[in-house]
Design an enzyme around this catalytic site. Structure first.
Site, PDB file in Angstrom:
ATOM      1  N   ASP A  70      74.870 -41.367  -4.982  1.00 56.74           N
ATOM      2  CA  ASP A  70      73.921 -41.573  -6.078  1.00 56.74           C
ATOM      3  C   ASP A  70      74.465 -40.909  -7.334  1.00 56.74           C
ATOM      4  O   ASP A  70      75.051 -39.810  -7.266  1.00 56.74           O
ATOM      5  CB  ASP A  70      72.558 -40.949  -5.749  1.00 56.74           C
ATOM      6  CG  ASP A  70      71.689 -41.859  -4.886  1.00 56.74           C
ATOM      7  OD1 ASP A  70      72.174 -42.947  -4.488  1.00 56.74           O
ATOM      8  OD2 ASP A  70      70.540 -41.477  -4.596  1.00 56.74           O
TER       9      ASP A  70
ATOM     10  N   ASP B  50      71.544 -47.154  -9.135  1.00 54.83           N
ATOM     11  CA  ASP B  50      72.673 -46.227  -9.237  1.00 54.83           C
ATOM     12  C   ASP B  50      73.176 -45.823  -7.863  1.00 54.83           C
ATOM     13  O   ASP B  50      73.818 -44.789  -7.715  1.00 54.83           O
ATOM     14  CB  ASP B  50      72.262 -44.985 -10.025  1.00 54.83           C
ATOM     15  CG  ASP B  50      71.161 -44.194  -9.322  1.00 54.83           C
ATOM     16  OD1 ASP B  50      70.279 -44.843  -8.714  1.00 54.83           O
ATOM     17  OD2 ASP B  50      71.176 -42.955  -9.359  1.00 54.83           O
TER      18      ASP B  50
END
Length: 515
Positions: free
Chosen positions: A395, A438
């Protein structure tokens, strides 16, 4: 376990490529039995050193040696394995080479339709490959070999010209290209002579002789080049020069069991003796060559020489009938070339349709922003797990804050930058994926310690990257969770383990790896 991704000399064929090149060098120069012995040793060493790419190249060298020795069934087993591996992973040029090698083996085994199918796939893949690499040169040579096996001489000649113009090619590979081109020209010339096109035949013979003279300047002891030069000299009115070469090479090569070169020398000797008026000697040598001929095309060429010679030695109605029958067969086989050209065109159209479908599937499995795989790719790869695989979930830290503070355009730039770093750390068979927002994933062919080192390197590269190009002062960090696949584990279980580690990394303060 040592980290194989530490800086090493750039080599497309593996860190220990010298081991493989020794095998190929033996085969290229006609020392096929030596190549097989060396391949056994080299592959064992490459396996110990963990260089899978060098192992693949060594297996290729073994396959070429078996092919040259006429051990086609053994070579086919290797060829099928290499083609299957290369279709799953690897650059387009490497795929094209493996497919062309498989096509050549199938054609020489008489499985023409199958061979032309794979040859069409090879040419289609090659069209998409970069033309300025060593891989491209090697692949175009293999396509030429397969085309020659199918008697598609025009395609083989085009391939040889492209190979001669290829960049980034060292002398070892350029020498192999010369040998391939010269042998193709010889065979083409002999077939042209049989169908009465003597002028065209002579042009190709002269080109072959010139190539072999050039080759022997750099490799004076190359037995295949010497045998081909002898045949070219014998067929272009220089029988005495040919006999000098033949008498020097014939007995040593027979003792070494190099059947291919010996067959060419007997054919050259028969041609030279016939030109000097020794028909009995020519018959003896042509017969010896015929006994060593393993392929239909070879037997046809030598059989025609024997029939033509029989007509000269004992002209009769029977010999005239035999020669007329053989000439009709030669004409029929020559016309079959046109059928094969049409078959190849049809196979090529089918291959292009298959490629279009693959492209469409590739687009459907790709993330439009980053070019990485998408959720569809992720799910498919998660269902194809095997031993030696590790999964890293990634992430971008506080990504929403980047979007809010700077803009979604800057956020997109960050995602593209992270994707570049992930892609740069993928080897053949490894996959980087953006499966949402993301969130990224990386499937590595590495055990847990090696995967940990790779993940840490990725994290450091992202932290140190110059993000000022997007926004001055921008800082980007990653949180990463790592898990390794073990036997019996499901894809969901591997994902859950990596996901648990990812959240552990976030709880511990982000910008870190948990494994």
């Amino acid at each position: 376990m040592p980290d194989t991704r530490l800086p090493v000399p750039v080599e497309p064929y593996g860190v220990f490529v010298a081991l493989a090149r020794e095998v190929h060098d033996r085969t290229m120069n006609g020392h096929h039995d030596e190549a097989l012995v060396l391949a056994d040793r080299a592959e064992a060493i490459a396996a110990i050193l963990g260089d899978e790419r060098a192992q693949l190249m060594i297996r290729q060298g073994r396959m070429y040696a078996l092919l040259a020795l006429g051990r086609l069934s053994e070579a086919l087993v290797i060829g099928q394995t290499l083609a299957e591996d290369r279709q799953l992973v690897g650059p387009r040029a490497s795929q094209a080479k493996a497919l062309a090698d498989l096509a050549e083996l199938l054609i020489k085994l008489g499985r023409i339709d199958e061979g032309l199918h794979w040859l069409a796939r090879a040419t289609t893949a090659l069209d998409l490959a970069p033309h300025d690499s060593l891989r491209y040169f090697s692949a175009i040579c293999s396509v030429g070999d397969a085309a020659q096996a199918a008697e598609l001489y025009e395609l083989a000649d085009d391939c040889a010209r492209l190979a001669a113009d290829a960049l980034a090619v060292d002398e070892l590979f350029r020498a192999a290209g010369r040998l391939q081109h010269a042998e193709m020209l010889l065979e083409w010339a002999l077939r042209l002579e049989q169908v009465g096109r003597a002028t065209e035949a002579r042009l190709r013979l002269d080109r072959s002789v010139a190539l072999m003279r050039e080759h022997l300047k750099a490799h004076p002891d190359a037995p295949l080049a010497t045998a081909m030069l002898a045949l070219g000299l014998a067929r272009t009115g220089r029988p005495d020069d040919a006999i000098v070469l033949i008498r020097r090479m014939l007995l040593p090569l027979r003792a070494a069991g190099q059947t291919h070169e010996v067959r060419l020398l007997h054919l050259a000797y028969g041609s030279a003796l016939r030109a000097l008026g020794d028909r009995a000697g020519a018959h003896r040598e042509f017969t010896a060559a015929q006994e060593l001929a393993g392929q239909t095309g070879q037997r046809l060429i030598i059989g025609y020489e024997l029939a033509d010679l029989a007509g000269e030695r004992a002209p009769s109605e029977a010999t005239r009938t035999m020669k007329a029958t053989l000439r009709e067969q030669v004409g029929h086989l020559w016309r079959q070339r046109l059928d094969r050209r049409l078959m190849l065109q049809q196979a090529r159209r089918r291959a292009e349709l298959e490629l279009d479908r693959e492209r469409a599937e590739g687009v459907a499995a790709s993330d439009a922003l980053t070019g990485l795989g998408n959720r569809r790719t992720f799910d498919r790869r998660l269902g194809e797990l095997h031993g030696g695989t590790s999964l890293i979930l990634i992430d971008v830290d506080k990504f929403k804050g980047i979007n809010d503070a700077y803009s979604h355009g800057v956020g997109d730039g960050v995602l593209r930058g992270v994707a570049e770093v992930l892609r740069a750390h993928c080897r053949e068979g490894e996959v980087a994926v953006r499966f949402g927002g993301d969130e990224f994933a990386l499937f590595l062919l590495a055990d847990l310690p090696a995967a940990r080192r790779i993940a840490e390197r990725i994290r450091r590269v992202v932290v140190r990257r110059d993000w000022d190009e997007l926004v001055p002062g921008l800082r980007v960090t990653l949180s990463m969770g790592l898990a390794a696949y073990s036997e019996g584990m499901t894809g969901s279980e591997l994902f859950d383990r990596a996901d648990t580690q990812l959240y552990a990394a976030k709880r511990q303060g982000r910008n870190r790896l948990a494994a």
